[in-house]
Design an enzyme around this catalytic site. Structure first.
Site, PDB file in Angstrom:
ATOM      1  N   HIS A  90     -83.653  26.916  55.641  1.00 58.60           N
ATOM      2  CA  HIS A  90     -84.956  26.141  55.266  1.00 58.60           C
ATOM      3  C   HIS A  90     -85.585  25.573  56.236  1.00 58.60           C
ATOM      4  O   HIS A  90     -84.797  25.298  57.685  1.00 58.60           O
ATOM      5  CB  HIS A  90     -84.394  25.149  54.386  1.00 58.60           C
ATOM      6  N   GLU A 160     -92.037  29.468  52.150  1.00 57.61           N
ATOM      7  CA  GLU A 160     -92.369  27.988  52.287  1.00 57.61           C
ATOM      8  C   GLU A 160     -93.203  27.507  53.417  1.00 57.61           C
ATOM      9  O   GLU A 160     -92.880  27.402  54.686  1.00 57.61           O
ATOM     10  CB  GLU A 160     -91.136  27.284  51.942  1.00 57.61           C
TER      11      GLU A 160
END
Ligand code: PGA
Length: 248
Positions: A90, A160
């Site tokens: 992430h 993302e």
């Protein structure tokens, strides 16, 4: 539909309440799989409590099972708790210094432990010369280093763009741009592996996905699902997103 709770909520009691609501909402969907990723300390509360439609996910894992690594959590520990998905790489962890090399090791370790890896990639910003394409290509290739073709079916990619994270649906990437990026990601994958393998990989979008933009992201964006941060802490709103995902 992945609920990434990040550091929230602030107590086990709230976590239990939220988990129960999301699990109920997720269990009602016929085609959508819901993955709930609470902070590590809460995973034990929800061990083996998934349903056929709702799975337990973790937000990170270490890349070895038995290592002297204070504060890290081993893939085998997660697996033992009934975790079946692990978010890897992430951007918020990459910002803490996690390199592509470490991310690649984590992807392999998670999959070898029998769980699915949700690999996050995304550019920090968009430049006028479109150099972010090169950045993404390199990031994706490096994050997949050492991952054999046969293991790719256990991989999910979450695109993302960092500039779109943590805002509101208005600030998210537009669905047409999202579609373009999914095509680009598949092209990189097919160059790395082959077209068939590339086409079989599920690609999620993440970054200010909310109830308002869910339908457009699926229909126009052509994505296979969403990695949802702040909107997954609101059971009612996330429930609506699940219904939309299930019907589009
Ligand atoms: P957000 O977070 O939905 O709050 O933008 C997404 C993520 O960081 O995974």
């Amino acid at each position: 539909m992945v609920a990434n709770w990040k550091m929230h909520p602030g107590s086990a009691a709230e976590a239990r309440l939220l988990f129960g609501k999301l699990r109920r909402a997720g269990s009602k969907q016929s085609t959508v799989e819901t993955v709930i990723c609470p902070p590590f300390p809460y995973l034990g509360l929800f061990a083996h409590s998934g349903t056929t439609r709702v799975s337990l996910g973790a937000q990170d894992a270490y890349w070895q099972n038995s290592a002297r690594m204070t504060g890290a959590v081993a893939p085998e520990v997660l697996r033992d708790l009934g975790v079946s998905y692990v978010i890897v790489g992430h951007s918020e962890r990459r910002a803490q210094g996690e390199t592509d090399e470490v991310v690649a090791k984590k992807v392999v370790a998670v999959i070898k432990e029998g769980m699915k890896a949700i690999l996050c990639i995304g550019e920090r910003e968009r430049d006028a010369d479109a150099r972010y394409y090169d950045f993404l290509k390199l990031q994706l290739r490096a994050s997949l280093a050492g991952l054999q073709r046969r293991l790719l079916q256990e991989l999910i990619i979450a695109y993302e763009p960092i500039w779109a994270i943590g805002k509101s649906a208005r600030d998210a990437m537009g669905p047409r741009d999202v579609r373009e990026m999914t095509i680009f990601i598949r092209k990189v994958l097919s160059d790395l592996y082959d077209v068939e393998t590339a086409n079989a990989v599920t690609i999620l979008y993440g970054g200010s996905a909310e109830d308002e933009n869910t339908a457009a992201l699926f229909v126009e964006g052509g994505i296979g699902g969403l990695l949802v941060g702040h909107a997954s802490l609101n059971a009612e709103g996330f429930g609506k997103m699940l219904i939309t995902a299930n019907t589009v």
